[in-house]
Design a protein around this motif. Sequence first.
Motif, short mmCIF file in Angstrom:
data_model
loop_
_atom_site.label_atom_id
_atom_site.label_comp_id
_atom_site.label_asym_id
_atom_site.label_seq_id
_atom_site.Cartn_x
_atom_site.Cartn_y
_atom_site.Cartn_z
N PHE C 195 0.85 -1.20 0.00
CA PHE C 195 0.00 0.00 0.00
C PHE C 195 0.89 1.26 0.00
CE2 PHE C 195 -4.63 -0.87 1.14
CZ PHE C 195 -4.61 -2.10 0.52
N ASP C 196 0.25 2.42 -0.21
CA ASP C 196 1.02 3.67 -0.25
C ASP C 196 1.21 4.27 1.13
OD1 ASP C 196 1.09 3.60 -3.09
OD2 ASP C 196 -1.01 4.29 -3.10
N ARG C 197 0.27 3.95 2.04
CA ARG C 197 0.31 4.61 3.34
C ARG C 197 -0.44 3.76 4.36
NH1 ARG C 197 -2.54 10.55 4.11
NH2 ARG C 197 -2.14 10.84 6.33
N VAL C 198 0.07 3.74 5.58
CA VAL C 198 -0.58 2.96 6.63
C VAL C 198 -0.88 3.88 7.82
CG1 VAL C 198 -0.35 1.06 8.28
CG2 VAL C 198 0.59 0.83 5.97
N LEU C 199 -2.13 3.85 8.29
CA LEU C 199 -2.50 4.58 9.50
C LEU C 199 -2.70 3.56 10.62
CD1 LEU C 199 -5.29 6.91 8.02
CD2 LEU C 199 -2.87 7.47 8.34
N VAL C 200 -1.93 3.72 11.70
CA VAL C 200 -2.09 2.81 12.84
C VAL C 200 -2.91 3.52 13.91
CG1 VAL C 200 -0.94 1.45 14.62
CG2 VAL C 200 0.10 1.69 12.34
N PHE C 201 -4.08 2.96 14.23
CA PHE C 201 -4.93 3.57 15.24
C PHE C 201 -4.66 2.98 16.61
CE2 PHE C 201 -8.27 6.45 13.68
CZ PHE C 201 -7.91 6.48 12.35
N GLU C 202 -4.65 3.89 17.60
CA GLU C 202 -4.56 3.41 18.97
C GLU C 202 -5.35 4.37 19.84
OE1 GLU C 202 -1.14 1.79 21.99
OE2 GLU C 202 -0.91 3.78 21.13
N TYR C 219 3.92 -1.34 14.08
CA TYR C 219 2.62 -1.77 14.60
C TYR C 219 2.75 -3.14 15.27
CZ TYR C 219 -2.17 -3.60 14.48
OH TYR C 219 -3.37 -4.17 14.80
N VAL C 220 3.48 -4.04 14.60
CA VAL C 220 3.68 -5.38 15.17
C VAL C 220 4.40 -5.27 16.51
CG1 VAL C 220 4.83 -7.61 14.85
CG2 VAL C 220 3.65 -6.52 12.92
N ALA C 221 5.42 -4.41 16.56
CA ALA C 221 6.18 -4.21 17.81
C ALA C 221 5.27 -3.66 18.91
CB ALA C 221 7.34 -3.26 17.56
#
Lengths: 181, 219, 224
Positions: C195-202, C219-221
């Motif tokens: 993908f071009d961009r990833v948004l990680v929500f928390e 994100y995995v970490a």
Amino acid sequence: MSTRDIVFVALFAALTAALGLFPPVTLPVVGVPITAQSMGVMLAGALAGAVRGGAALALFVVLVCAGLPLMAGGRGGLGIVMGPGGGFVLMWPVAAFVIGYLYERALGTLTVWKEVLILVLGGVVLTYAVGIPWIAAVARVDLAKAALGSAWFLPGDAVKVVLVVLIARAVRRAYPTLRAR
Amino acid sequence: MTPYVPGDSPVHRCPPGRKILLLVGAGSVLFAWPRLDLALAALGLAGLLYGMAGIPARLVLDQLRPLAWILAVLVLVQVALDGWLAGLLVAARLAALVLLAGLVTLTTRSADLIEALQRGLAWLRFVGVNPAKVGLAIALTLRFIPVLAAIAAEVREAQRARGLERSLVALTVPVVVRMLKMSDDIAAAIDARSYDPDGTDGRPPSPRTRLSKDPHVDP
Amino acid sequence: MIEIRQVGHAFGERTVLRDLTLDLSERRIAVVGANGSGKSTFARLLNGLLVPNSGTVRVDGLDTRRDGKAVRRKVGFVFQNPDNQIVLPVVAEDLAFGLKNLGLPKDEIGRRVDEALDRYDLRPLRDHPAHLLSGGQKQLLAIAGVLAMAPEAIVFDEPTTLLDLRNKRRIAQAIDALPQRAIVVSHDLAFLEHFDRVLVFEDGRVAIDDRPAVALPAYVAMMS
């Protein structure tokens, strides 16, 4: 009606049809088979309310009249309404509406006994009040005989009222749907 | 869904709306004039139409089977009360109506029936009900009967594992709760595909269409 | 271009989104996060299915609060469970549902339905009841129904979560092949790698906003 209301109407009509697919249970002693289908009427009133519940059952009856085999045992068609049990079926929308109306009125103060009373009034008294004279007219028997014949179904109705109270209470806790009137 | 018997007879080709009206007409006549000759004529007519439509005899009997015991009881009661002629009238009338109603079902596709129904309900507009919404409700009902039946079967499996499959409460509560949770997504999905029967251009979906529940709570 | 400005949202007592400000213009945007992190709510903001308690969401300058209908024509939405998205009983009828809502002429509807059927090999199932389709076919039908409406962007809310491995792959390929902009909420990290961009929500905020090569390992970490 909002989209959400239309979805509710359709889902409770579909639920009533799906309940007709449950295998009928034969009551011990009395020996009359009871189907879960008329629980759909009480559940629609108790959970969808007067307008949506009444509309759901009206839709169900219209579809049955149009010939879709949605009644328990895969029956359908105008023959159902023209037959001896037609009065009961035609009262289903009214019963769902009345049950829904009374539930909405009593919403803040519902007790188990109040629920039983509402369901007996809407689901039993009201439907028999029309269903019995209908049998008498269609089958050309006198009212007393028609009433006696219908009485066989009362134990089944009593069981259904209890089941619906239990179901409605459990569902309301998990997912409240009614607004007080 | 409906046990439709394909064919090209005049019975098949008759528009569904007209068939239903004729059926209602026949019922009214038979109940308005409770006469044996009329009832027998209707029964004969039903037989004639079944022949014309080419319906196999087995299906004709299928129509009558659910009524068999009611018919038997009625005839016995009538014979005891008013003599055998009255018994014959009740039996012939009921059989004729059930057969004619069955004929409509057997010779009409359910899609055509529903379309006729929608047209037939157009008058609802004058009492403030939008026929397009009725049409959607009908279609949704037919769509979700098999979905609910599948959920019910799934729940029954799960409850069997816990020994609860005989309890109607244990079966019905999870089905109804899942159905109610689905209703949020279904309504949102309908709005997401630009459903707008009222033509409320511009405004967001009606307030109650919005999620009443947190979408994180998985259905 | 989707512009999100100071958006906050709460369901009753529970705050699910806090002060979000973002511009979404990339062709493939992934949204990841733990359950309850706000990503499903975020997805529903993008086509006006949900109007935020505070702040604004604009799609090509159209405010979802005022121009909801126009926004929903621009941005399609595919749900996690196709059974909730397929609303009409027969495959071809369901494909035509959105097109009828757009008020298209009959022959155009027929043309687009055929096109959608062919795209996902659903042609033989045209007159089939939708409930007889397999899970993968149902999700393809749901996507086809949205795609036929020719939106400029499509939001997917966990489109592969309920599917088996083979169908996960099939749906991922279908999404990859879309000419449109796609915003995909997913737990399927392998699918999001290109993908071009990833948004990680928390906890209702965007914790990480970066290229997949950076954002996904972070994100995995974060999760372990």
